[in-house]
Enzyme design. Structure first.
Site: not given
Ligand code: T46
Length: 139
Positions: A50
């Site tokens: 993303h």
């Molecule tokens: C990024 C990379 C480096 C939350 O509820 N609060 C938060 O602060 C974050 C970061 C995530 N979430 C929830 C959203 C999703 O349901 O946690 C779940 C996993 O998030 P995501 O799939 O977006 O995780 P990554 O590892 O793909 O990405 C994360 C960050 O979301 C993103 O901003 O830049 O780490």
């Protein structure tokens, strides 16, 4: 590469161990509103896929290593984060993918805004279109 740059964090200390302070707008280019960390990532798992409309972040692998691929629309680079003194700044409109998490790695992330799903672009095609507009407007 635009909106991405490695940031070397100066460590303090020597044989007694190391310490790295991170200070808003001092050794990082934004003020921190949120901190999160990612760990226990199974072998072979990839994360990210993303970009963000506004968010600025600093990624530091404080234990182990992880590879981060970043893409604007015309540029693409890969960084290996493998030391607590190596930070990677990622600004707006940069697609990121994190891979090759080493066993027991811990990826610490500092963010300029609170969490909001509204800021995410999770579709690569949409990202490429919007990033093209964003970066071409800057030129
Ligand atoms: C990024 C990379 C480096 C939350 O509820 N609060 C938060 O602060 C974050 C970061 C995530 N979430 C929830 C959203 C999703 O349901 O946690 C779940 C996993 O998030 P995501 O799939 O977006 O995780 P990554 O590892 O793909 O990405 C994360 C960050 O979301 C993103 O901003 O830049 O780490």
């Amino acid at each position: 590469m635009r909106n991405v740059r490695p940031i070397f964090l100066n460590r303090i200390g020597d044989k007694e161990g190391y310490l790295i302070p991170i200070e808003n707008n001092k050794n990082i280019p934004f003020a921190i509103k949120r901190v999160y960390y990612i760990w226990n990532v199974p072998k072979g798992e990839e994360r990210g896929f993303h970009s963000h409309k506004k968010l600025e972040q600093l990624l530091i692998c404080i234990h182990g290593s992880v590879k981060v691929k970043v893409v604007t629309f015309s540029e693409e680079e890969e960084y290996l984060l493998d030391s607590p003194d190596k930070g990677l700044y990622i600004g707006p409109m940069v697609w990121r993918e994190m891979m090759d998490f080493s066993e027991e790695s811990v990826l610490l992330v500092m963010a300029s805004e609170l969490y909001t799903e509204e800021d995410y672009i999770r579709n690569k095609k949409q990202h490429l279109n919007l990033a093209k507009k964003y970066f071409c407007k800057e030129e």
